[in-house]
Scaffold this active site. Structure first.
Site, PDB file in Angstrom:
ATOM      1  N   HIS A 297      58.070  29.643  41.543  1.00  0.00           N
ATOM      2  CA  HIS A 297      57.909  29.849  40.102  1.00  0.00           C
ATOM      3  C   HIS A 297      58.390  31.234  39.671  1.00  0.00           C
ATOM      4  O   HIS A 297      58.570  31.484  38.457  1.00  0.00           O
ATOM      5  CB  HIS A 297      56.444  29.653  39.701  1.00  0.00           C
ATOM      6  CG  HIS A 297      56.263  29.035  38.350  1.00  0.00           C
ATOM      7  ND1 HIS A 297      57.037  29.365  37.270  1.00  0.00           N
ATOM      8  CD2 HIS A 297      55.395  28.089  37.901  1.00  0.00           C
ATOM      9  CE1 HIS A 297      56.654  28.669  36.207  1.00  0.00           C
ATOM     10  NE2 HIS A 297      55.650  27.875  36.565  1.00  0.00           N
TER      11      HIS A 297
ATOM     12  N   ASP B  69      61.201  28.162  36.046  1.00  0.00           N
ATOM     13  CA  ASP B  69      59.992  27.606  35.429  1.00  0.00           C
ATOM     14  C   ASP B  69      59.927  26.094  35.626  1.00  0.00           C
ATOM     15  O   ASP B  69      60.842  25.470  36.151  1.00  0.00           O
ATOM     16  CB  ASP B  69      59.973  27.950  33.936  1.00  0.00           C
ATOM     17  CG  ASP B  69      59.878  29.447  33.692  1.00  0.00           C
ATOM     18  OD1 ASP B  69      59.195  30.126  34.486  1.00  0.00           O
ATOM     19  OD2 ASP B  69      60.486  29.938  32.727  1.00  0.00           O
TER      20      ASP B  69
END
Length: 545
Positions: free
Chosen positions: A512, A516
């Site tokens: 992450h 995203d």
């Protein structure tokens, strides 16, 4: 006069740097301002520009080495100049030998002198891969006094990825063995010597290390066996006079991330310093452990000693490396997993067509996993954040082609050989080369250089009936795709009828920090669409079958 090129000191706290790339080779002529090499601190990457002109007379370090600041890495001068002063004992002189050093520092050991007429051959630890600096000696297949022929297996060794057997290139008698099973041996170090009976092979003993118990001079009469000396206790963490632990900044940062007490790490770096690999070792193999309290309660017959019997076994070197990588991956990344299923009907029908016509089309056996890898190699090019490596937590390295890691179950543990340029291959090429990579990994014949450089990984456990799992990202990659089992599901037709179909779910784990959830989901969606229309997309591909 020849001039040494020193590793620069970048900041007050920087004690060492990683030499990442050489831009010159021995014999090249350089001018002031030319980029000689690139290096990394724990914060940034930097190019080093030449401050002198002349010919590159020597490169004293290799790419990937951790080099103390102010230590020589190369020598520049006039062609033919004597550079022996920079190679004493086969090592680059340290910063303390170039700058004014305290009197307590000692000179580098003198090089071993090997008599020109000695009738013996040294057997050195091979260099199995560009980045490999040492190997674990796992098994010695001979003993002092044995006769060996060319081609005989004399010892086995492990890198951090593969296991190998070494065949003798000489014949004669084993005169001396300088290391024991389980030792970590630097590449190029002499492991044993083979030659004529009675020859003194002590001149081959590695500098700075005492011969092992197996080292015995061959004698006409059999000598009495002596007890092997006790193995030396591993050195404790290096400390200065004021009690401060001597460790590189990179090691300190990693220790803080992993929660490792530096005092429990065994130093293996230059001048007894703790470096990153020592911290990783301490994280999974601490030197001290709390002994379990003795049981005082009475036990029933069902809880007898036989029932509670157990056996302790040391983890293999490869298993320990896998453990370190998994701990590091999960403790340093913000990992998240998305799972999505697709209608596998088209894939299965097309694979059946290929299987039925394999002989006529002269095709190798093409598996569902080969088809998944083919699809990933094409779709991944549209999602560069997943076709990438995250370097040092702050630099994204984007790949022009898709280099797919193929997770492979081997007798020694999980290995991930790399299928370089998968996007440039046809389906048949992917099938054939994937099979060769996996076969070599299972047999322990794979070069360590094929276990690095991947931009993304595919891990298939669906063949074992796994319906869903959370794959762990293989750092420094930013994503890994888990392939799950085939399942029969049902859907409603146009007229409300129930239609069975074959489905498969895909699990994408990603970092992450690098991307995203939305772009990760778009990758899975595009991959799903590609696979559901696989035969059409394949035939439209320039490489095709």
């Amino acid at each position: 006069m020849a001039n040494p090129v020193l590793m620069p000191k970048q900041g007050i706290t920087v004690e060492s740097c990683i030499l990442t790339k050489w831009n010159v080779k021995v014999g090249d002529t350089v001018k002031v301002g030319d980029v000689l090499f690139s290096f990394e601190t724990d914060k940034s990457s930097i190019d080093y520009n030449a401050e002198a002109e002349g010919e590159i007379l020597a490169l004293l370090c290799e790419e990937g080495d951790e080099v103390p600041v102010l230590s020589p890495v190369a020598v520049i001068g006039k062609k033919g100049e004597d550079i022996s002063a920079f190679k004493a004992g086969g090592e680059a002189p340290k910063a303390e030998e170039v700058a004014a050093a305290p009197a307590a520092q000692t000179a580098a050991p003198a090089a071993k002198v090997i008599p020109a007429d000695i009738k013996a051959t040294p057997v050195n630890m091979p260099k199995s891969g560009i980045t490999v600096e040492s190997c674990i000696l796992t098994k010695i297949g001979v003993k002092v006094g044995d006769k060996v022929n060319k081609g005989d297996n004399i010892f086995s060794y492990e890198t951090d990825k593969s296991s190998f057997d070494l065949e003798s290139e000489a014949e004669g008698e084993v005169l001396a063995i300088f290391f024991a099973e389980g030792d970590e041996v630097p590449v190029g170090a002499c492991v044993m010597a083979i030659g004529e009976h009675g020859v003194d092979a002590s001149c081959f003993a590695p500098n700075g290390s005492a011969p092992k118990a197996e080292e015995v001079k061959a004698a006409p009469a059999p000598a009495k066996e002596t007890a092997a000396p006790a193995k030396e206790t591993a050195p404790s963490a290096a400390k200065t006079d004021n009690g401060r632990i001597f460790a590189s900044p990179r090691a300190k940062n990693l220790a803080e991330k992993l929660g490792v007490d530096l005092s429990t790490a065994t130093p293996t770096g230059p001048n007894g310093r703790i470096i990153e690999r020592d911290v990783r070792e301490a994280s999974v193999n601490p030197k001290t452990a709390i002994a379990p309290a003795k049981e005082t309660a009475l036990v029933s017959k069902a809880e007898s000693a036989d029932v509670k019997a157990f056996k302790d076994e040391k983890m293999s070197n490869i298993r320990k490396v896998i453990a370190k990588n998994m701990v590091m991956s999960l403790s340093t990344m913000a990992q998240l997993t998305h799972t999505l299923s697709f209608d596998c009907t088209n894939v299965m029908e097309f694979r059946k067509y290929l299987k039925d016509n394999a002989e006529k089309l002269k095709l190798p056996n093409i598996t569902v996993n080969n088809i998944i890898v083919f699809a990933v190699s094409r779709v991944l090019k549209n999602h560069r954040d997943l076709n990438a490596n995250l370097i040092n937590g702050d630099t994204m390295r984007y790949f022009e082609h898709t280099n797919i890691g193929i997770a492979t179950d081997t007798p020694r543990g999980l290995l991930v050989p790399t299928l370089f340029g998968a996007d440039l291959m046809s389906l048949s090429e992917i099938a054939a080369k994937s099979k060769k990579l996996s076969s070599d990994a299972i047999d322990g014949k794979l070069s360590p250089d094929l276990l690095t450089g991947g931009s993304f990984t595919v891990s298939n456990v669906g063949t074992m009936g796994i319906e869903s799992f959370t794959p762990v990202v293989n750092p420094p990659q930013t994503g890994i795709l888990g392939v799950n089992t085939l399942e029969t599901r049902v859907k409603l037709g146009k007229n409300g009828e129930i239609i069975p179909y074959t489905a498969m779910s895909l699990s994408l784990s990603y970092d992450h920090r690098a991307l995203d959830g939305a772009p990760a989901s778009r990758f899975l969606k595009e991959l799903k669409d590609y696979l559901e229309n696989f035969s059409f997309n394949l035939l439209a591909d320039s490489k095709c079958i």
